[in-house]
Design a protein around this motif. Sequence first.
Motif, PDB file in Angstrom:
ATOM      1  N   ARG A  41       3.960  11.406 -11.662  1.00 17.59           N
ATOM      2  CA  ARG A  41       3.234  10.135 -11.687  1.00 17.59           C
ATOM      3  C   ARG A  41       1.924  10.238 -10.920  1.00 17.59           C
ATOM      4  NH1 ARG A  41       7.000   5.107 -10.282  1.00 17.59           N
ATOM      5  NH2 ARG A  41       4.951   4.188 -10.255  1.00 17.59           N
ATOM      6  N   TRP A  81      -1.315   2.828  -8.539  1.00 19.35           N
ATOM      7  CA  TRP A  81      -0.145   3.518  -9.090  1.00 19.35           C
ATOM      8  C   TRP A  81       0.101   4.834  -8.347  1.00 19.35           C
ATOM      9  CZ3 TRP A  81       0.404   6.871 -13.910  1.00 19.35           C
ATOM     10  CH2 TRP A  81       1.731   6.932 -14.330  1.00 19.35           C
ATOM     11  N   SER A  85       3.251   5.812  -5.862  1.00 23.45           N
ATOM     12  CA  SER A  85       4.025   7.032  -6.123  1.00 23.45           C
ATOM     13  C   SER A  85       4.035   7.939  -4.905  1.00 23.45           C
ATOM     14  CB  SER A  85       3.444   7.788  -7.319  1.00 23.45           C
ATOM     15  OG  SER A  85       3.541   7.015  -8.476  1.00 23.45           O
TER      16      SER A  85
END
Length: 133
Positions: A41, A81, A85
């Motif tokens: 990710r 994001w 992660s």
Amino acid sequence: MPLSEHEQRLLDQIEQALYAEDPKWANTVRISDPRSHYKRRLIKASIGFALGVVIMMVGVVMSLIPLGVGGFVVMLAACLWGLSSWKKMNGFGDSAAPASGTAPPPGKQARRGNRGTFMERMEERWRRRHDER
């Protein structure tokens, strides 16, 4: 809290049934480290950030303000994001209470004093209730 013998046997039976049903998938799940998922990710977020920079620069060069703003939004989303992660990969993003014996981060302890979080207080009450019996 450790599992009872009965629960452990049931878990072993379920695991054996799963392995017999789909051994390839069961082996993949057994071997994989959750951190590898977050690393993937993080790599995708880095690619998204680079793509956002390219989109924003194209928008600026071509004087297309909505495209530039869209590129910035893509960069921002990729950063968020990737940061989430990275936090989860390093253990900072766990919503569960820390294991007993570990101290909370200094900033959080200073804000709350010695009371702890709501869940910590409820767990302590639960432990005291069972210790009194």
